[in-house]
Write an enzyme that holds these catalytic residues in place. Structure first.
Site, mmCIF file in Angstrom:
data_model
loop_
_atom_site.group_PDB
_atom_site.id
_atom_site.type_symbol
_atom_site.label_atom_id
_atom_site.label_comp_id
_atom_site.label_asym_id
_atom_site.label_seq_id
_atom_site.Cartn_x
_atom_site.Cartn_y
_atom_site.Cartn_z
ATOM 1 N N TYR A 79 1.063 -3.827 -7.532
ATOM 2 C CA TYR A 79 1.636 -4.152 -6.231
ATOM 3 C C TYR A 79 -0.102 -4.019 -4.760
ATOM 4 C CZ TYR A 79 5.525 -3.900 -8.852
ATOM 5 O OH TYR A 79 6.992 -4.569 -9.260
ATOM 6 N N GLU A 80 0.084 -4.740 -3.816
ATOM 7 C CA GLU A 80 -1.506 -4.293 -2.792
ATOM 8 C C GLU A 80 -0.574 -2.680 -2.679
ATOM 9 O OE1 GLU A 80 0.524 -7.292 -0.535
ATOM 10 O OE2 GLU A 80 1.492 -5.884 1.202
ATOM 11 N N ALA A 81 0.268 -2.384 -2.711
ATOM 12 C CA ALA A 81 0.328 -1.036 -2.167
ATOM 13 C C ALA A 81 -1.190 0.692 -2.366
ATOM 14 C CB ALA A 81 1.416 -0.238 -2.372
#
Lengths: 300, 252, 300, 252
Positions: free
Chosen positions: B49-51
């Site tokens: 996830y880009e998080a």
């Protein structure tokens, strides 16, 4: 040296009208308490920088704190648009500077590492580069290929919420760590809000966990639940219901005003805010324990 | 068995994933597609996830890309700078799902503004987020979208994320390492780029027709010489989706 | 998917004659066991890259594995010089490429992040820049000031020793973290040696602790005590006495040969090496426990 | 009280540190100087090691800069990339100690090669390590060295770490942010840069003379108009050094 102070005093001292503010945290640990305090203290003409403005900046924009927005994704994550900000961008009443997430974070990285720019590989998409003159290009002296560069972002003040820190400001974070470290090192001043103040022996038992060292921190504010409706990993859950609710509130300017009156202007501080939340909400956001496996640093 | 358009999209998207793929996942339908693939033909799919979260095993459906359920029990968490540089820019991401209001003839995507004047947009959308770099650097990009004419213009008002620009050679000339838009999954069928990077209809779902697809596309849509038909969603796929992944029917 | 294998097999498969090798670890967790195995397997013409060649590369140079050295500090830390390497650099029998620590690490950083170069501010000292044509300059497009740049270093294989990892290769490190992560991401192949193989539930109980994710790892080798005479934080101490002893051994080529014969060629693997060490040594290197304070990720 | 040359160096170096300084520490004498300052006039000195350790509280004398005793009980540990970028390049380091085989008239330091041909050195030394960037970017750099002619040439064979190059203006022109060599502590006295960056004798230790200093310096050493005398090591300084910091006398 202790840097313990109230959030009121920290905001009064380190956030000035016209400042560039970076309230850090990617979805996780967004420092809402500090945002509300800035609104209460009536700051004006702020440049609000954040990858995702999220509800915190939408509230500050709605309250009239902002002159300009620097961002890379101006939506309500998983819900839709940030209606107030969107309208102000559409009608031109709010200045803005737009990036992709990576180029936004690269601006912080350049600021944090003391570099005049950070390079990134080309993405083939150039419309944003054309729309924002802060993007430039530099030629790779080895191959002649061009890289895209962005200049440092050095906020006047970074606000970071953390799980625990000592009174000096050595701060530990776990869960999503987004851009907190970069924002803190890039900024001139750093305000920490924290779920817990712990003895320095706790911090020093696990130095690899320390994300922000005390010597770049100006103020340490003990503010439990500071990130609601965002969340603090291991302490309380994200209030997804409120993120959905905000989407309805912002359909009507009167409801936005009523919300700010009741939940921001109408409360003294975060403790009053938290106690004012319905017991069901506080109950719903509770989290069961799930501990990390121990690690041994050894006595040397 | 009956199924919704949304289920059709998710199931066909899941089938595009290969076992062992490293996927940059968004929330919502892409998240369901990845989890479905993991529970069927791609058990060792790696979700990023880009998080900054790697190898998530969410125990509930996350509303946002930064949900705590993505973290607890994940294999690794890193900073945004690192997830975009060490993982994505370095070339470690196989697949990503992208979305936008417009997808054009060459697979370019617009998630920024509707209208020709960026400074004075008719409609302001959220903007790039992670997608500009994802589209540039992931090996294969997929899009899931309802098949509607306004979503498929001849040319995007603003290119947030690059497909093949004005044709495959144009993209190649930029040196961007990723493979570009490899498939657009709609409720009518699948669009894939031809040798010039133009999206052509390569498959139809059961019950859809080429005419329907053409009527709902903003450019003269061509079909592949060997136009295929997708297999309808299986009972097993639908059961996993409904019973295990989205029991509340949020994404029906 | 398990990547468990023996160190013998991992070296046989992933380290080829002529390769560029980066054995990572700044003072801490230097992968000596892998270095010894490479010597035993008789690799030739390697380019050995490490900020501090340390004893591990001096042994490999002495054993004839190396064609070239890439380094930024070619000393025995806290003791003095690396006599064998120094002599070969002085008499020209070993090729080399020299950096400062930061520019060496920036080369790895560029390799790890997929960039064609990394910029650094000027240091005012230009003699090394003049001596090494890999250094170049790029003009900051915002201010016109020049920055110094270095190209990516992308080793064929990185070798990293870790405290614990799962069978897939999700690896956790604490203590000095040097450049392990950067070396692993920069390299084509990654060999891990580890003090402990743990169940993935241990790793997944603390995802922020994971420094190297499994999907970039090729081989996982369970090799306790792999870093002696370097150390593994929390597991055993640095053998400072041996670092001093090596300084005496290298005064005499015959003693170096005798050392390699006895302690490298003369043992089958690391277990045999460790058991061969005097009991007093093993006793002296033991460490008392000092646990990190617990952290709670929460059950979501 | 009697004291050794080495103790004299360490004690005078310790006195250069200010309370609250952030110091990039090396092992050996600089480490002792910092710990002595912390136990006397600078209790809130922050010690940073290039290995990435911040706020160490070593319980034993470390042999190397990467000793585990620097980590256990430290405030923070970070990567080498970050310690050199976020901390040093960003401008967060006040003081650093540097060492080398040669220190020249303008405070430049050579720790790389003796002899004029880098490719064919007479003597190959360890090289820069962290010192090239430390000398460039720390606010104040200090050097501790015995006062010997061969160590103080008119001009270094190789500039590993910049002092003032050929004069203060030359350094300023490079834009390097740090303040350069601010003091060289020798067993005879203190050398500090004048307005042109040239090292001049600013203080003598008890029992040393200007003549001695001149004889042991490779350029015509000038003395400051207000040449001072350092206070001799106090009983307290010596006691802390001998009993608390170096009980085995390793650095006597």
């Amino acid at each position: 040296m202790t840097k313990l102070t109230t959030l009121q005093d920290a905001v009064a001292r380190y956030v000035k009208d016209g400042d560039t503010v970076y309230a850090a945290g990617f979805t996780h640990m967004i420092p809402f308490a500090a945002g509300h305090e800035i609104i209460r203290q009536g700051r004006k003409d702020l440049t609000l920088a954040r990858a995702t403005p999220d509800l915190i900046y939408e509230m500050m924009v709605a309250a009239g704190c902002a002159r300009k927005l620097i961002f890379s994704y101006v939506g309500n994550p998983g819900v839709g648009s940030l209606r107030i900000i969107r309208e102000q961008l559409e009608n031109g009443s709010l200045e803005w500077e737009e990036y992709s997430h990576f180029s936004m974070i690269c601006r912080l990285q350049a600021g944090a590492t003391g570099l005049p720019f950070m390079p990134m590989n080309q993405t083939a998409a150039t419309d944003l580069e054309k729309a924002n003159p802060q993007y430039r290009r530099v030629k790779d002296p080895y191959t002649g290929v061009e890289v895209v560069v962005v200049p440092p972002l050095k906020p006047d003040v970074a606000i970071v919420h953390v799980q625990r820190c000592d009174a000096e400001g050595n701060a530990q974070i776990w869960g999503i760590i987004g851009e907190q470290k970069e924002a803190a090192f890039a900024a001139e001043h750093v305000i920490l809000t924290t779920e817990e103040i712990v003895d320095e022996s706790v911090i020093r038992s696990d130095p690899n966990r320390t994300v922000i060292p005390a010597f770049i921190v100006d103020a340490v504010c003990h503010v439990p639940y500071a990130s609601h409706p965002s969340y603090t990993q291991g302490y309380y859950d994200r209030d997804n219901a409120f993120y959905l609710e905000w989407d309805r509130i912002t359909e009507d300017p009167a409801r936005v005003k009523a919300y700010l009156d009741e939940w921001v202007y109408g409360v003294k501080d975060r403790e009053a805010y938290w106690q004012k939340l319905p017991a069901e909400t506080r109950e719903r956001l509770q989290v069961k324990q799930r501990l990390a496996a121990p690690v041994d640093y050894g006595e040397y | 068995m009956e199924y919704t358009a949304s289920e059709l999209l998710i199931i066909n998207a899941a089938r595009l994933l290969k076992d062992g793929d490293t996927v940059f996942v968004g929330v919502g339908s892409p998240n369901l597609a990845c989890n479905l693939a993991m529970r069927t033909h791609a058990p060792s799919l790696l979700m990023i996830y880009e998080a900054g979260v790697v190898g998530s095993r969410p125990s509930r459906l996350p509303l946002s890309i930064g949900d705590p359920t993505l973290v607890s029990g994940a294999a690794a968490v890193t900073s945004m700078y690192e997830i975009f540089s060490l993982y994505l820019q370095r070339g470690n991401v196989d697949v990503a799902f992208l979305g936008g209001a417009q997808i054009d003839r060459y697979g370019n995507i617009n998630a920024t503004v509707i209208g020709s004047d960026y400074q004075h947009p008719k409609v302001r959308m959220p903007g790039s987020g992670g997608s500009m770099e994802i589209a540039g650097w992931a090996n294969r990009c997929y899009v899931m979208t309802p098949h509607q004419k306004r979503r498929f213009p001849e040319k995007c008002d603003f290119i947030t994320s690059a497909g093949f620009l004005g044709g495959r050679q144009q993209r190649l000339a930029t040196g961007a390492r990723g493979g570009g838009t490899q498939c657009v999954v709609t409720d009518l069928g699948l669009l894939e780029p031809d040798e010039n990077g133009e999206l052509v209809l390569t498959a139809l779902h059961t019950g859809s027709t080429l005419e329907q697809a053409r009527e709902n596309t903003g450019w003269p849509l061509r079909s592949a010489p060997d136009l295929k038909h997708t297999d309808p969603p299986t009972e097993r796929e639908l059961r996993i989706l409904r019973e295990e992944l989205d029991p509340q029917g949020t994404y029906r």
